[in-house]
Write an enzyme that holds these catalytic residues in place. Structure first.
Site, PDB file in Angstrom:
ATOM      1  N   LYS A 166       0.823  -1.212   0.000  1.00 26.27           N
ATOM      2  CA  LYS A 166       0.000   0.000   0.000  1.00 26.27           C
ATOM      3  C   LYS A 166       0.864   1.273   0.000  1.00 26.27           C
ATOM      4  O   LYS A 166       2.068   1.216   0.298  1.00 26.27           O
ATOM      5  CB  LYS A 166      -0.939  -0.042   1.215  1.00 26.27           C
ATOM      6  CG  LYS A 166      -1.948  -1.206   1.147  1.00 26.27           C
ATOM      7  CD  LYS A 166      -2.921  -1.179   2.326  1.00 26.27           C
ATOM      8  CE  LYS A 166      -3.945  -2.311   2.205  1.00 26.27           C
ATOM      9  NZ  LYS A 166      -4.937  -2.296   3.307  1.00 26.27           N
ATOM     10  N   TYR A 186     -12.230  -1.745  -4.055  1.00 18.73           N
ATOM     11  CA  TYR A 186     -12.785  -1.969  -2.714  1.00 18.73           C
ATOM     12  C   TYR A 186     -14.318  -1.889  -2.693  1.00 18.73           C
ATOM     13  O   TYR A 186     -14.902  -1.626  -1.631  1.00 18.73           O
ATOM     14  CB  TYR A 186     -12.193  -0.971  -1.715  1.00 18.73           C
ATOM     15  CG  TYR A 186     -10.818  -1.372  -1.206  1.00 18.73           C
ATOM     16  CD1 TYR A 186     -10.659  -2.499  -0.384  1.00 18.73           C
ATOM     17  CD2 TYR A 186      -9.683  -0.649  -1.512  1.00 18.73           C
ATOM     18  CE1 TYR A 186      -9.415  -2.876   0.100  1.00 18.73           C
ATOM     19  CE2 TYR A 186      -8.421  -1.017  -1.040  1.00 18.73           C
ATOM     20  CZ  TYR A 186      -8.303  -2.134  -0.233  1.00 18.73           C
ATOM     21  OH  TYR A 186      -7.066  -2.507   0.252  1.00 18.73           O
ATOM     22  N   PHE A 210     -15.437   3.450   6.763  1.00 22.09           N
ATOM     23  CA  PHE A 210     -14.075   3.829   6.391  1.00 22.09           C
ATOM     24  C   PHE A 210     -13.844   3.834   4.878  1.00 22.09           C
ATOM     25  O   PHE A 210     -12.722   4.051   4.419  1.00 22.09           O
ATOM     26  CB  PHE A 210     -13.059   2.907   7.089  1.00 22.09           C
ATOM     27  CG  PHE A 210     -13.242   1.427   6.825  1.00 22.09           C
ATOM     28  CD1 PHE A 210     -12.771   0.830   5.669  1.00 22.09           C
ATOM     29  CD2 PHE A 210     -13.877   0.628   7.766  1.00 22.09           C
ATOM     30  CE1 PHE A 210     -12.929  -0.522   5.434  1.00 22.09           C
ATOM     31  CE2 PHE A 210     -14.058  -0.739   7.537  1.00 22.09           C
ATOM     32  CZ  PHE A 210     -13.574  -1.314   6.370  1.00 22.09           C
ATOM     33  N   ARG A 262      -2.002 -14.336   4.268  1.00 26.27           N
ATOM     34  CA  ARG A 262      -2.691 -13.623   5.349  1.00 26.27           C
ATOM     35  C   ARG A 262      -1.956 -13.814   6.673  1.00 26.27           C
ATOM     36  O   ARG A 262      -1.903 -12.905   7.517  1.00 26.27           O
ATOM     37  CB  ARG A 262      -4.165 -14.012   5.406  1.00 26.27           C
ATOM     38  CG  ARG A 262      -4.931 -13.468   4.177  1.00 26.27           C
ATOM     39  CD  ARG A 262      -6.414 -13.741   4.200  1.00 26.27           C
ATOM     40  NE  ARG A 262      -7.135 -12.909   5.157  1.00 26.27           N
ATOM     41  CZ  ARG A 262      -7.564 -11.671   4.920  1.00 26.27           C
ATOM     42  NH1 ARG A 262      -7.320 -11.081   3.760  1.00 26.27           N
ATOM     43  NH2 ARG A 262      -8.221 -11.002   5.831  1.00 26.27           N
ATOM     44  N   THR A 295      -5.457  -7.341  10.589  1.00 26.80           N
ATOM     45  CA  THR A 295      -5.754  -6.066   9.926  1.00 26.80           C
ATOM     46  C   THR A 295      -5.206  -4.883  10.720  1.00 26.80           C
ATOM     47  O   THR A 295      -4.620  -3.959  10.160  1.00 26.80           O
ATOM     48  CB  THR A 295      -7.287  -5.905   9.759  1.00 26.80           C
ATOM     49  OG1 THR A 295      -7.800  -7.078   9.121  1.00 26.80           O
ATOM     50  CG2 THR A 295      -7.629  -4.679   8.930  1.00 26.80           C
ATOM     51  N   ARG A 304       2.454  -6.510   9.024  1.00 23.08           N
ATOM     52  CA  ARG A 304       1.688  -5.400   9.608  1.00 23.08           C
ATOM     53  C   ARG A 304       2.207  -5.010  10.985  1.00 23.08           C
ATOM     54  O   ARG A 304       2.184  -3.819  11.332  1.00 23.08           O
ATOM     55  CB  ARG A 304       0.204  -5.763   9.633  1.00 23.08           C
ATOM     56  CG  ARG A 304      -0.422  -5.649   8.238  1.00 23.08           C
ATOM     57  CD  ARG A 304      -1.763  -6.284   8.173  1.00 23.08           C
ATOM     58  NE  ARG A 304      -2.486  -5.926   6.943  1.00 23.08           N
ATOM     59  CZ  ARG A 304      -3.605  -6.524   6.552  1.00 23.08           C
ATOM     60  NH1 ARG A 304      -4.127  -7.491   7.279  1.00 23.08           N
ATOM     61  NH2 ARG A 304      -4.201  -6.154   5.435  1.00 23.08           N
ATOM     62  N   ASN A 320      -2.091  -0.005   6.836  1.00 21.26           N
ATOM     63  CA  ASN A 320      -1.510  -1.241   7.368  1.00 21.26           C
ATOM     64  C   ASN A 320      -0.608  -1.954   6.361  1.00 21.26           C
ATOM     65  O   ASN A 320      -0.416  -3.162   6.429  1.00 21.26           O
ATOM     66  CB  ASN A 320      -2.627  -2.160   7.885  1.00 21.26           C
ATOM     67  CG  ASN A 320      -3.657  -2.495   6.822  1.00 21.26           C
ATOM     68  OD1 ASN A 320      -3.519  -2.102   5.669  1.00 21.26           O
ATOM     69  ND2 ASN A 320      -4.679  -3.236   7.198  1.00 21.26           N
ATOM     70  N   HIS A 377      -2.123  -5.550   1.423  1.00 22.98           N
ATOM     71  CA  HIS A 377      -3.411  -6.209   1.190  1.00 22.98           C
ATOM     72  C   HIS A 377      -3.143  -7.623   0.701  1.00 22.98           C
ATOM     73  O   HIS A 377      -2.200  -7.846  -0.051  1.00 22.98           O
ATOM     74  CB  HIS A 377      -4.217  -5.464   0.112  1.00 22.98           C
ATOM     75  CG  HIS A 377      -5.324  -6.285  -0.475  1.00 22.98           C
ATOM     76  ND1 HIS A 377      -6.551  -6.396   0.122  1.00 22.98           N
ATOM     77  CD2 HIS A 377      -5.370  -7.097  -1.577  1.00 22.98           C
ATOM     78  CE1 HIS A 377      -7.320  -7.212  -0.599  1.00 22.98           C
ATOM     79  NE2 HIS A 377      -6.615  -7.646  -1.637  1.00 22.98           N
ATOM     80  N   GLU A 398      -9.423 -10.175  -8.153  1.00 25.99           N
ATOM     81  CA  GLU A 398      -8.421  -9.134  -7.874  1.00 25.99           C
ATOM     82  C   GLU A 398      -7.221  -9.229  -8.816  1.00 25.99           C
ATOM     83  O   GLU A 398      -6.690  -8.206  -9.270  1.00 25.99           O
ATOM     84  CB  GLU A 398      -7.969  -9.227  -6.417  1.00 25.99           C
ATOM     85  CG  GLU A 398      -9.098  -8.841  -5.450  1.00 25.99           C
ATOM     86  CD  GLU A 398      -8.732  -9.035  -3.992  1.00 25.99           C
ATOM     87  OE1 GLU A 398      -9.607  -8.805  -3.139  1.00 25.99           O
ATOM     88  OE2 GLU A 398      -7.577  -9.416  -3.692  1.00 25.99           O
TER      89      GLU A 398
HETATM   90  P1  ATP Z   1      -7.037  -6.313   3.125  1.00 27.09           P
HETATM   91  O1  ATP Z   1      -8.362  -6.534   2.447  1.00 27.09           O
HETATM   92  O2  ATP Z   1      -6.439  -4.930   2.815  1.00 27.09           O
HETATM   93  O3  ATP Z   1      -6.069  -7.413   2.911  1.00 27.09           O
HETATM   94  P2  ATP Z   1      -8.189  -7.207   5.569  1.00 27.09           P
HETATM   95  O4  ATP Z   1      -8.837  -8.273   4.746  1.00 27.09           O
HETATM   96  O5  ATP Z   1      -7.361  -7.616   6.733  1.00 27.09           O
HETATM   97  O6  ATP Z   1      -7.271  -6.278   4.683  1.00 27.09           O
HETATM   98  P3  ATP Z   1     -10.672  -5.747   5.416  1.00 27.09           P
HETATM   99  O7  ATP Z   1     -11.692  -5.921   6.466  1.00 27.09           O
HETATM  100  O8  ATP Z   1     -10.876  -6.415   4.096  1.00 27.09           O
HETATM  101  O9  ATP Z   1      -9.269  -6.167   6.057  1.00 27.09           O
HETATM  102  O10 ATP Z   1     -10.473  -4.186   5.203  1.00 27.09           O
HETATM  103  C1  ATP Z   1      -9.831  -3.705   4.028  1.00 27.09           C
HETATM  104  C2  ATP Z   1      -8.919  -2.578   4.410  1.00 27.09           C
HETATM  105  O11 ATP Z   1      -9.713  -1.494   4.893  1.00 27.09           O
HETATM  106  C3  ATP Z   1      -7.942  -2.866   5.552  1.00 27.09           C
HETATM  107  O12 ATP Z   1      -6.767  -3.528   5.139  1.00 27.09           O
HETATM  108  C4  ATP Z   1      -7.649  -1.470   6.048  1.00 27.09           C
HETATM  109  O13 ATP Z   1      -6.718  -0.803   5.198  1.00 27.09           O
HETATM  110  C5  ATP Z   1      -9.003  -0.802   5.923  1.00 27.09           C
HETATM  111  N1  ATP Z   1      -9.791  -0.916   7.165  1.00 27.09           N
HETATM  112  C6  ATP Z   1     -10.374  -2.027   7.670  1.00 27.09           C
HETATM  113  N2  ATP Z   1     -11.020  -1.772   8.820  1.00 27.09           N
HETATM  114  C7  ATP Z   1     -10.852  -0.434   9.039  1.00 27.09           C
HETATM  115  C8  ATP Z   1     -11.278   0.464  10.059  1.00 27.09           C
HETATM  116  N3  ATP Z   1     -12.015   0.054  11.087  1.00 27.09           N
HETATM  117  N4  ATP Z   1     -10.899   1.759   9.950  1.00 27.09           N
HETATM  118  C9  ATP Z   1     -10.159   2.206   8.907  1.00 27.09           C
HETATM  119  N5  ATP Z   1      -9.734   1.404   7.909  1.00 27.09           N
HETATM  120  C10 ATP Z   1     -10.061   0.103   7.975  1.00 27.09           C
HETATM  121 MG    MG Z   2      -9.929  -7.865   2.949  1.00 25.40          MG
END
Ligand code: ATP
Ligand code: MG
Length: 140
Positions: A10, A50, A58, A86, A92, A103, A113, A116, A127
């Protein structure tokens, strides 16, 4: 089972010149790079990527962040690549991630973080095709 997953380094991590260190963790973790490039998403492209999160509070902030600077996208392959990556990424929220994960070491906060990774075979396929053509992936 051999799988493919999509990784994004990112903008927060690219900006801090952490690509090399993150790729090292990916390769040390037993995953292979099968496709790789740098690009910068427009706001609309980040919103498209997204789209599953469009109802989340968010969403605006996340898509602004993801289009704020260059990212490095990669196709990773290996045994159980989706779950394996993962695990290498960690939780996350960097504050809750296990030590040694990307992370935990590099993430700034729950949004910034650093990486992705796809969360299912279906999403990995969607994706990967969002970013890569067939010609941009090698068999190795
Ligand atoms: P990713 O999809 O990026 O691999 P993830 O699967 O662990 O991460 P998701 O729940 O899919 O998490 O959320 C996608 C992304 O949105 C997160 O990686 C983070 O950058 C952002 N995000 C998730 N939760 C929050 C939150 N509560 N506040 C702000 N940003 C968030
Ligand atoms: Mg995700």
């Amino acid at each position: 089972m051999q799988e493919l997953t999509l990784s994004i380094i990112k903008p927060d991590a690219v900006k801090r010149d952490l690509c090399g260190k993150i790729i090292q963790k990916i390769e040390d973790g037993g995953l292979r790079i099968k496709g790789l490039k740098m690009l910068q998403l427009s706001r609309e492209e980040a919103r498209g990527f997204y789209a599953v999160h469009r109802e989340k509070p968010f969403f605006e902030s996340l898509t602004d962040f993801m289009s704020s600077g260059p990212i490095m996208v990669a196709i990773l392959g290996g045994e159980g690549a989706i779950d394996k990556y993962r695990g290498i990424m960690g939780a996350t929220n960097p504050a809750e991630a296990d030590s040694g994960t990307i992370r935990k070491e590099f993430g700034l906060d729950i949004e910034k973080n650093s990486v992705h990774g796809s969360d299912s075979p279906e999403n990995a396929e969607i994706e990967i095709s969002y970013f890569f053509s067939k010609l941009e992936m090698v068999d190795r």
